[in-house]
Design a protein around this motif. Sequence first.
Motif, mmCIF file in Angstrom:
data_model
loop_
_atom_site.group_PDB
_atom_site.id
_atom_site.type_symbol
_atom_site.label_atom_id
_atom_site.label_comp_id
_atom_site.label_asym_id
_atom_site.label_seq_id
_atom_site.Cartn_x
_atom_site.Cartn_y
_atom_site.Cartn_z
ATOM 1 N N ALA A 130 -2.576 -6.005 -0.211
ATOM 2 C CA ALA A 130 -1.874 -6.262 -1.470
ATOM 3 C C ALA A 130 -2.765 -5.910 -2.651
ATOM 4 N N CYS A 131 -2.149 -5.329 -3.682
ATOM 5 C CA CYS A 131 -2.873 -4.973 -4.913
ATOM 6 C C CYS A 131 -3.375 -6.255 -5.583
ATOM 7 N N CYS A 132 -4.634 -6.237 -6.061
ATOM 8 C CA CYS A 132 -5.198 -7.448 -6.651
ATOM 9 C C CYS A 132 -4.595 -7.744 -8.029
ATOM 10 N N VAL A 133 -3.866 -6.796 -8.612
ATOM 11 C CA VAL A 133 -3.243 -7.030 -9.917
ATOM 12 C C VAL A 133 -1.794 -7.504 -9.743
ATOM 13 N N CYS A 134 -0.965 -6.711 -9.052
ATOM 14 C CA CYS A 134 0.465 -7.044 -8.960
ATOM 15 C C CYS A 134 0.828 -7.774 -7.678
ATOM 16 N N ASN A 135 -0.142 -7.847 -6.740
ATOM 17 C CA ASN A 135 0.085 -8.586 -5.496
ATOM 18 C C ASN A 135 1.074 -7.919 -4.542
ATOM 19 N N VAL A 195 -6.816 -1.875 -6.202
ATOM 20 C CA VAL A 195 -5.750 -1.763 -7.206
ATOM 21 C C VAL A 195 -4.786 -0.643 -6.794
ATOM 22 N N CYS A 196 -3.475 -0.881 -6.920
ATOM 23 C CA CYS A 196 -2.492 0.146 -6.564
ATOM 24 C C CYS A 196 -2.368 1.186 -7.684
ATOM 25 N N ARG A 197 -1.736 2.285 -7.393
ATOM 26 C CA ARG A 197 -1.612 3.378 -8.372
ATOM 27 C C ARG A 197 -0.911 2.917 -9.637
ATOM 28 N N ALA A 198 0.135 2.133 -9.457
ATOM 29 C CA ALA A 198 0.922 1.678 -10.606
ATOM 30 C C ALA A 198 0.093 0.804 -11.539
ATOM 31 N N CYS A 199 -0.849 0.075 -10.986
ATOM 32 C CA CYS A 199 -1.640 -0.855 -11.804
ATOM 33 C C CYS A 199 -2.933 -0.241 -12.335
ATOM 34 N N GLU A 200 -3.302 0.917 -11.810
ATOM 35 C CA GLU A 200 -4.581 1.529 -12.195
ATOM 36 C C GLU A 200 -4.749 1.641 -13.704
HETATM 37 ZN ZN LIG Z 1 -0.533 -3.185 -8.395
#
Ligand SMILES: [Zn+2]
Length: 214
Positions: A17-22, A32-37
């Motif tokens: 899971a992305c540490c920003v959006c989960n 971090v996922c691409r969308a949250c980068e």
């Molecule tokens: Zn994310």
Amino acid sequence: MKLKELFLAALYPEDVACCVCNKEAVLNSHGVCRACEELIVPAPGFSLSEAVSGASAGIKYNDAAADMVHRFKYFDGRYLGKNLASFMTLPQEWQADVIIPVPLHPERLKERGYNQSLILAGELSGRYGIPVRDDLLKRIRNTLMQSMTSREERRANVKDAFSASKRCRGISIILVDDVITSGSTSEECAKALKAAGADKVYVIAACYAGGQES
Ligand SMILES: [Zn+2]
């Protein structure tokens, strides 16, 4: 991998899971996922009082960072320490003997169950091979939550709140904090460490929130 690490990895699966959006996604090296980068912004350069020989932070304390730090500190998100620490880089010229986390007052530590800065310190220690000492600096007054106070109040709030051991004499120290806002907490820690005879004190934080306070 040690047994304890295997156990923790099972409890907190990484790289899922992305540490920003989960959300589950393909993640970069910070988790971090691409969308949250694009939501994660490097912290600007800044300096603190003369007791601090150098200061640095990983990322800017924006909404995305604040959300991560909030989970890290208040919702038992210890596993996020690894993500947050991955943004922290020690400048090469910082030659230090020990890493010291900004201490919590024992009462606050009891409430929270862990010191988030000690988790960050442990991550840096593992990466740079500098030992962590959490017995050299103590918080002797239980201060208000810094997030609730203005700049002047912050200074007064942490004044003389820390006490350092005389065993700091002659050593160079990297002080680790989670978020630097006015810098008054880390400056006060550095003052106590220098008063105890520390040679140099450097400060590094996961996030920098300077200029964002009321
Ligand atoms: Zn994310």
